[in-house]
Design a protein around this motif. Sequence first.
Motif, PDB file in Angstrom:
ATOM      1  N   ALA A 249       0.530  -0.805  -0.312  1.00  0.00           N
ATOM      2  CA  ALA A 249       0.003   0.166  -0.184  1.00  0.00           C
ATOM      3  C   ALA A 249       0.468   1.483  -0.125  1.00  0.00           C
ATOM      4  O   ALA A 249       0.388   2.550  -0.508  1.00  0.00           O
ATOM      5  N   MET A 250       2.353   1.310   0.464  1.00  0.00           N
ATOM      6  CA  MET A 250       3.338   2.417  -0.015  1.00  0.00           C
ATOM      7  C   MET A 250       3.871   2.341  -0.934  1.00  0.00           C
ATOM      8  O   MET A 250       4.670   3.340  -1.453  1.00  0.00           O
ATOM      9  N   PHE A 251       3.539   1.857  -1.458  1.00  0.00           N
ATOM     10  CA  PHE A 251       4.563   1.895  -2.847  1.00  0.00           C
ATOM     11  C   PHE A 251       3.485   2.444  -3.914  1.00  0.00           C
ATOM     12  O   PHE A 251       2.536   2.617  -4.336  1.00  0.00           O
ATOM     13  N   GLY A 252       4.307   4.022  -4.245  1.00  0.00           N
ATOM     14  CA  GLY A 252       3.666   4.782  -4.893  1.00  0.00           C
ATOM     15  C   GLY A 252       4.766   4.749  -6.685  1.00  0.00           C
ATOM     16  O   GLY A 252       4.734   2.834  -6.685  1.00  0.00           O
ATOM     17  N   VAL A 253       4.224   5.641  -7.381  1.00  0.00           N
ATOM     18  CA  VAL A 253       4.913   4.752  -9.012  1.00  0.00           C
ATOM     19  C   VAL A 253       6.175   4.975  -8.919  1.00  0.00           C
ATOM     20  O   VAL A 253       6.465   4.103  -9.457  1.00  0.00           O
ATOM     21  N   GLU A 254       6.802   6.667  -8.222  1.00  0.00           N
ATOM     22  CA  GLU A 254       8.789   5.964  -8.167  1.00  0.00           C
ATOM     23  C   GLU A 254       9.131   5.975  -7.282  1.00  0.00           C
ATOM     24  O   GLU A 254      10.497   5.954  -7.249  1.00  0.00           O
ATOM     25  N   LYS A 255       8.529   5.498  -5.737  1.00  0.00           N
ATOM     26  CA  LYS A 255       9.105   5.610  -4.622  1.00  0.00           C
ATOM     27  C   LYS A 255       8.011   5.179  -3.994  1.00  0.00           C
ATOM     28  O   LYS A 255       7.004   4.907  -3.532  1.00  0.00           O
ATOM     29  N   ILE A 256       8.997   4.969  -2.112  1.00  0.00           N
ATOM     30  CA  ILE A 256       7.382   4.808  -1.466  1.00  0.00           C
ATOM     31  C   ILE A 256       7.371   5.568  -1.085  1.00  0.00           C
ATOM     32  O   ILE A 256       8.177   6.448  -0.447  1.00  0.00           O
ATOM     33  N   GLU A 257       6.163   5.590  -0.245  1.00  0.00           N
ATOM     34  CA  GLU A 257       4.742   6.855  -0.287  1.00  0.00           C
ATOM     35  C   GLU A 257       5.138   6.307   1.142  1.00  0.00           C
ATOM     36  O   GLU A 257       3.793   6.272   1.984  1.00  0.00           O
ATOM     37  N   VAL A 258       5.901   6.717   2.426  1.00  0.00           N
ATOM     38  CA  VAL A 258       5.686   6.710   3.733  1.00  0.00           C
ATOM     39  C   VAL A 258       4.567   6.732   4.345  1.00  0.00           C
ATOM     40  O   VAL A 258       3.987   7.123   5.672  1.00  0.00           O
ATOM     41  N   GLU A 259       4.704   8.376   4.061  1.00  0.00           N
ATOM     42  CA  GLU A 259       2.621   9.396   4.808  1.00  0.00           C
ATOM     43  C   GLU A 259       1.558   8.535   3.928  1.00  0.00           C
ATOM     44  O   GLU A 259       0.437   9.217   4.898  1.00  0.00           O
ATOM     45  N   LEU A 260       1.566   7.440   3.512  1.00  0.00           N
ATOM     46  CA  LEU A 260       0.422   7.018   3.603  1.00  0.00           C
ATOM     47  C   LEU A 260       0.093   6.334   4.332  1.00  0.00           C
ATOM     48  O   LEU A 260      -1.341   5.980   4.320  1.00  0.00           O
ATOM     49  N   LEU A 261       0.590   5.668   5.545  1.00  0.00           N
ATOM     50  CA  LEU A 261       0.919   5.047   6.727  1.00  0.00           C
ATOM     51  C   LEU A 261      -0.482   5.795   7.581  1.00  0.00           C
ATOM     52  O   LEU A 261      -1.351   5.057   7.911  1.00  0.00           O
ATOM     53  N   GLU A 262      -0.128   7.041   7.438  1.00  0.00           N
ATOM     54  CA  GLU A 262      -1.210   8.090   8.041  1.00  0.00           C
ATOM     55  C   GLU A 262      -2.619   7.958   7.405  1.00  0.00           C
ATOM     56  O   GLU A 262      -3.471   7.921   7.571  1.00  0.00           O
ATOM     57  N   LYS A 263      -2.422   8.053   5.831  1.00  0.00           N
ATOM     58  CA  LYS A 263      -3.830   8.701   5.079  1.00  0.00           C
ATOM     59  C   LYS A 263      -4.801   7.218   4.739  1.00  0.00           C
ATOM     60  O   LYS A 263      -5.411   7.301   5.049  1.00  0.00           O
ATOM     61  N   LYS A 264      -3.775   6.089   4.822  1.00  0.00           N
ATOM     62  CA  LYS A 264      -4.636   4.636   4.384  1.00  0.00           C
ATOM     63  C   LYS A 264      -5.204   4.560   6.229  1.00  0.00           C
ATOM     64  O   LYS A 264      -4.708   4.525   6.722  1.00  0.00           O
ATOM     65  N   THR A 265      -6.735   3.551   5.824  1.00  0.00           N
ATOM     66  CA  THR A 265      -6.846   2.834   6.582  1.00  0.00           C
ATOM     67  C   THR A 265      -6.486   1.602   6.602  1.00  0.00           C
ATOM     68  O   THR A 265      -6.283   0.966   5.819  1.00  0.00           O
ATOM     69  N   VAL A 266      -6.768   0.409   7.743  1.00  0.00           N
ATOM     70  CA  VAL A 266      -6.583  -1.057   7.557  1.00  0.00           C
ATOM     71  C   VAL A 266      -7.574  -1.449   5.991  1.00  0.00           C
ATOM     72  O   VAL A 266      -7.133  -1.981   5.445  1.00  0.00           O
ATOM     73  N   SER A 267      -8.713  -1.007   6.235  1.00  0.00           N
ATOM     74  CA  SER A 267      -9.862  -1.370   5.302  1.00  0.00           C
ATOM     75  C   SER A 267      -9.556  -1.293   3.822  1.00  0.00           C
ATOM     76  O   SER A 267     -10.131  -2.017   2.866  1.00  0.00           O
ATOM     77  N   ASP A 268      -8.471  -0.112   2.990  1.00  0.00           N
ATOM     78  CA  ASP A 268      -7.828  -0.007   2.166  1.00  0.00           C
ATOM     79  C   ASP A 268      -7.252  -0.956   2.115  1.00  0.00           C
ATOM     80  O   ASP A 268      -7.001  -1.254   0.364  1.00  0.00           O
ATOM     81  N   CYS A 269      -6.478  -2.094   2.844  1.00  0.00           N
ATOM     82  CA  CYS A 269      -5.591  -2.784   1.950  1.00  0.00           C
ATOM     83  C   CYS A 269      -5.633  -4.352   2.634  1.00  0.00           C
ATOM     84  O   CYS A 269      -4.441  -4.955   2.405  1.00  0.00           O
ATOM     85  N   MET A 270      -6.717  -4.709   3.334  1.00  0.00           N
ATOM     86  CA  MET A 270      -6.234  -5.835   4.429  1.00  0.00           C
ATOM     87  C   MET A 270      -7.344  -7.261   3.249  1.00  0.00           C
ATOM     88  O   MET A 270      -7.742  -6.464   2.052  1.00  0.00           O
ATOM     89  N   ASP A 271      -6.809  -7.539   3.211  1.00  0.00           N
ATOM     90  CA  ASP A 271      -7.506  -9.311   2.643  1.00  0.00           C
ATOM     91  C   ASP A 271      -8.433  -9.801   3.161  1.00  0.00           C
ATOM     92  O   ASP A 271      -8.983 -10.227   4.141  1.00  0.00           O
ATOM     93  N   ARG A 272     -10.118  -9.548   2.975  1.00  0.00           N
ATOM     94  CA  ARG A 272     -11.482  -9.886   3.120  1.00  0.00           C
ATOM     95  C   ARG A 272     -11.833 -11.339   2.696  1.00  0.00           C
ATOM     96  O   ARG A 272     -12.802 -11.897   2.720  1.00  0.00           O
ATOM     97  N   GLU A 273     -10.609 -11.991   1.299  1.00  0.00           N
ATOM     98  CA  GLU A 273     -11.091 -12.542   0.532  1.00  0.00           C
ATOM     99  C   GLU A 273     -10.521 -14.364   1.329  1.00  0.00           C
ATOM    100  O   GLU A 273      -9.414 -14.587   1.114  1.00  0.00           O
ATOM    101  N   ILE A 274     -10.724 -14.261   3.094  1.00  0.00           N
ATOM    102  CA  ILE A 274      -9.723 -15.216   4.158  1.00  0.00           C
ATOM    103  C   ILE A 274     -10.977 -16.454   4.529  1.00  0.00           C
ATOM    104  O   ILE A 274     -12.272 -16.178   5.034  1.00  0.00           O
ATOM    105  N   PRO A 275     -10.175 -17.702   4.559  1.00  0.00           N
ATOM    106  CA  PRO A 275     -11.179 -18.836   5.142  1.00  0.00           C
ATOM    107  C   PRO A 275     -11.592 -18.083   6.386  1.00  0.00           C
ATOM    108  O   PRO A 275     -10.816 -17.813   6.872  1.00  0.00           O
ATOM    109  N   THR A 276     -12.524 -19.481   6.809  1.00  0.00           N
ATOM    110  CA  THR A 276     -12.739 -19.084   8.542  1.00  0.00           C
ATOM    111  C   THR A 276     -13.375 -20.290   9.201  1.00  0.00           C
ATOM    112  O   THR A 276     -13.800 -20.569   8.364  1.00  0.00           O
ATOM    113  N   LEU A 277     -13.637 -20.631  10.255  1.00  0.00           N
ATOM    114  CA  LEU A 277     -13.318 -21.693  10.953  1.00  0.00           C
ATOM    115  C   LEU A 277     -14.456 -21.194  11.395  1.00  0.00           C
ATOM    116  O   LEU A 277     -15.328 -20.713  12.192  1.00  0.00           O
ATOM    117  N   LEU A 278     -16.010 -22.289  12.611  1.00  0.00           N
ATOM    118  CA  LEU A 278     -16.720 -22.059  13.466  1.00  0.00           C
ATOM    119  C   LEU A 278     -15.539 -23.447  14.161  1.00  0.00           C
ATOM    120  O   LEU A 278     -14.397 -24.282  14.008  1.00  0.00           O
TER     121      LEU A 278
END
Length: 149
Positions: free
Chosen positions: A69-98
């Motif tokens: 999520a921090m990879f920009g076009v030309e560099k690593i954009e550390v400032e994105l750590l404050e701007k983006k939330t977990v829901s912006d880049c988490m993996d939702r397609e994960i198996p679960t168990l009961l």
Amino acid sequence: MLETKEFDLATTLVQEKMVDAEKVAHVQNSNPLEHALLVLTKTGYNAVPVLDFHGKFEGIISKSHILEAMFGVEKIEVELLEKKTVSDCMDREIPTLLIDDTIEQALHELIDYNFVCVVDEDQQMQGIITRRQLLKEYRNEYYRKRNKS
């Protein structure tokens, strides 16, 4: 002498071997990526569950998700750590168990994951089952049986 219950993959339930949710490091979907990275770094885990405000399981976030999520076009954009939330880049397609699934079912999921979240029918997180703990349990059962012979 203490009697130990036999570890049977087909009859032992996930709830008997899982780590309870209260003991599991997690982040909320609305947390900034910076917070998630701190949790992952401080705990030493590569991934943790993502929950909503009410404890409902939504997916996982990993160090690699955050780095990507921090990879920009030309560099690593550390400032994105404050701007983006977990829901912006988490993996939702994960198996679960009961909780009433068997360890045999858990093993099928743990082939591809270090841990699998255990949820109830409403997707409320109840805990996790880990590959490591099942391998330890299987090893212990092997030595118990070997020492009986």
